[in-house]
Design an enzyme around this catalytic site. Structure first.
Site, PDB file in Angstrom:
ATOM      1  N   SER A 172      -9.735   1.341   3.195  1.00 58.19           N
ATOM      2  CA  SER A 172      -8.964   2.186   2.303  1.00 58.19           C
ATOM      3  C   SER A 172      -7.898   1.443   1.499  1.00 58.19           C
ATOM      4  O   SER A 172      -7.329   1.998   0.567  1.00 58.19           O
ATOM      5  CB  SER A 172      -8.270   3.287   3.105  1.00 58.19           C
ATOM      6  OG  SER A 172      -7.316   2.700   4.007  1.00 58.19           O
ATOM      7  N   SER A 221      -9.561  -1.143   7.512  1.00 52.66           N
ATOM      8  CA  SER A 221      -9.254  -0.903   6.098  1.00 52.66           C
ATOM      9  C   SER A 221      -8.634  -2.068   5.346  1.00 52.66           C
ATOM     10  O   SER A 221      -8.344  -1.940   4.149  1.00 52.66           O
ATOM     11  CB  SER A 221      -8.327   0.310   5.962  1.00 52.66           C
ATOM     12  OG  SER A 221      -9.043   1.492   6.175  1.00 52.66           O
ATOM     13  N   LYS A 230       0.856  -1.205   0.000  1.00 53.17           N
ATOM     14  CA  LYS A 230       0.000   0.000   0.000  1.00 53.17           C
ATOM     15  C   LYS A 230       0.885   1.245   0.000  1.00 53.17           C
ATOM     16  O   LYS A 230       1.920   1.271   0.680  1.00 53.17           O
ATOM     17  CB  LYS A 230      -0.896  -0.052   1.240  1.00 53.17           C
ATOM     18  CG  LYS A 230      -1.973   1.016   1.327  1.00 53.17           C
ATOM     19  CD  LYS A 230      -2.838   0.782   2.564  1.00 53.17           C
ATOM     20  CE  LYS A 230      -3.957   1.789   2.716  1.00 53.17           C
ATOM     21  NZ  LYS A 230      -4.782   1.560   3.923  1.00 53.17           N
TER      22      LYS A 230
END
Lengths: 466, 99
Positions: free
Chosen positions: A137, A161, A62
């Protein structure tokens, strides 16, 4: 076993396919970097003996986890082009275990969102239905694992997330105990909640990665002085295990497909020999409001450093240095980040602190106490839906922040309490994946994954549940 | 507790965020709905404690809280060719505009 070079080449082709399909899941990657990662992995294997436990793994990361070889933008204009001078501890540990860093993945800006629609570089599409969101997210990492481009990926959790997108995409998502994995090099959002978390195509993939990245790190003061998590024991059944079903996680308006999927999981647990018990976590309804005070309050402090002087882009204001700060931050941050900074600043400001921040801290302590009471009463693990609905349509919740926040209602309590939790796929409803969640006591991560492995073997994840 | 334009602008000033006039009504409405939603925390009894919860905090490693000797000024002076009034003197590499 395929060589690192073969895996790198296959990964590059898979990433190109996801790009061509318009998933928009990656922010930075190149064939050249993947080749270099493969050379490094081969070197580790030659030098490391038994140390190369992740040889042959290309792991997506990420883009809020810092890397020296690729930019780290947090999907924000304010950090566009920023390259870190150091690697996150988890990145160093992945590479030391023989893994290759496949790419940096798209996310909601600064990890603030539940749909990966709040990226400055465009939304991520669901691999099964491009009209829907992959969750967030960490939506880019989830989409790549679900699309088969990588077997594992790193995400981050502040309020669910990783588990929420894992549920939406039909893959495994593991949130370790707070302090189990170093946060050094994870860009700070809500420091008392933030955790590096893992996606895997299977529980075993995620467990291997957690084994490699966990363990004490003196560079993170919240890292617990404990050895890395061992590989989960292989269990034959669940005899003697008491599973709690918290009634607050099964409201009357729970999506029928989600209910059917979780009931399928409950039946499998019972068939494996577990005792099923209904329990209560009475302060669950305060989890989302408490989270949306605590996390924005911490974010308003953590994101103060992005002022146009020390990091990323600078927008010249019309006037003095405060005008420069305000112009940089006003234009550099996207709408959701600005909303959360404003909420956090408001909640901490004079006259409102007692009404909001102190109350949220009180709710957080009560939620943690709910979990403690249930586990002290002899419940080994909790089993719940991961999300109240399957993946929703893009644009469905973007104008109503509260509706978007409620997508995290079953995942954020574990973050508030710091507990480990995992989401695993339990079937599909009208073609969309359904996830169920296991929550265990603090630092029982390995035991949690042993149960998840058994359940994974018992359930066909692509089977329709109703 | 309702939130209006003044509260939003005050928070924006504290947070060093420029807010365009055109986006203000939308921000007020959205922050208002968020604040109205979190108001339910007010249902919690006032006498409950609010000790911050941080999982694992007791096990987090802390350095011993002992006074240790710092660097004496004399040793700082020995690190540089020129040292005056508590400052290291370095060669001038350029000047600021107007200075």
């Amino acid at each position: 076993m395929s060589s690192a070079r073969e895996v790198a080449a296959a990964t590059a082709e898979a990433l190109e396919r996801t790009t061509a399909a318009g998933l928009n899941a990656t922010l930075h990657w190149s064939r050249e970097l993947l080749d270099r990662e493969a050379q490094h992995a081969d070197q580790v294997r030659r030098d490391g003996g038994t140390g190369s436990t992740l040889y042959g793994y290309a792991v997506a990361v990420k883009d809020n986890i810092v890397t020296t070889e690729q930019p780290t933008t947090c999907a924000s204009r304010i950090l566009e082009g920023y390259v870190s001078p150091y690697n996150a501890t988890v990145v160093d540990r992945l590479r030391a275990a023989g893994a290759m860093i496949a790419c940096k993945t798209n996310l909601d800006e600064f990890a603030m969102g539940s749909s990966t629609e709040h990226s400055a570089f465009g939304r991520v599409k669901h691999p099964l239905d491009p009209a829907r969101v992959p969750g967030g997210s960490s939506g880019g990492s989830a989409a790549l694992v679900a699309a088969g481009a990588v077997r594992a990926a790193l995400g981050s959790e502040t309020g669910g997330s990783v588990r929420q997108p894992a549920s939406f995409c039909g893959i495994v998502g593991v949130k370790p105990s707070y302090g189990r994995v170093s946060r050094y090099g994870l860009v700070a959002f809500g420091s008392s909640l933030d955790a590096v978390a893992i996606f895997g195509a299977t529980v075993d993939d995620a467990a291997r990665v957690l084994n490699a990245i966990s363990g004490h790190d003196p560079l993170d003061s919240t890292s617990v002085a404990a050895p890395p998590m061992g590989r989960p024991d292989s269990w034959d059944d669940l005899s003697g295990i008491r599973v709690g079903l918290p009634r607050e996680y099964f409201p009357a308006d729970l999506d029928p497909g989600v209910r059917a999927g979780v009931e399928r999981g409950v039946a499998a647990l019972r068939d494996l020999g577990a005792e099923i018990v209904e329990v209560s976590l009475p302060h669950t309804k305060y989890a989302v409001p408490a989270y949306y005070i605590v996390a924005p309050a911490e974010a308003s402090s953590n994101l103060a450093r992005y002022d146009g002087v020390r990091y990323g882009v600078r927008r010249d204001g019309d006037g003095d240095v405060r005008a420069l700060y305000q112009a940089t931050r006003g234009r550099g941050f996207g709408a959701e980040v600005r909303r959360r900074i404003l909420v956090g600043t408001y909640a901490l400001s004079a006259g409102y602190y007692d009404a909001y921040y102190l109350k949220a801290q009180q709710a957080r302590a009560l939620i943690a106490e709910d979990f403690r009471r249930v586990f002290d009463a002899g419940i080994d693990l909790l089993f719940t839906p991961t999300t109240p609905t399957p993946a929703f349509r893009a644009g469905e919740k973007t104008d109503d922040p509260v509706q978007m926040y409620l997508a995290d209602i079953f995942v954020c309590p574990a973050n508030l309490a710091g507990l480990p939790a995992v989401s695993i796929p339990v079937g599909r409803s009208e073609g969309l994946p359904i996830g169920a969640q296991i929550i265990t006591p603090y630092f029982r991560d390995s035991r949690m994954l042993s149960v998840a492995t058994l359940l994974e073997r018992a359930l066909e994840p692509t089977e329709e549940v109703r | 507790m309702s939130i209006g334009e003044q509260e939003v602008l005050h928070a924006a000033r504290l947070a060093e965020l420029a807010v365009e006039e055109a986006e203000l009504p939308r921000l007020v409405a959205q922050l208002g709905s968020i604040v109205a939603y979190v108001e339910q925390l007010g249902e919690l009894p006032a006498d409950e404690t609010a000790a911050p919860h941080l999982a694992g905090a007791p096990a987090a490693p802390l350095r011993d809280d002992t006074v240790r000797r710092g660097l004496p000024p004399a040793s700082l002076e020995s690190l540089t060719a020129e040292f005056r009034d508590g400052f290291f003197l370095v060669p001038v590499r350029g000047t600021m505009a107007g200075g």
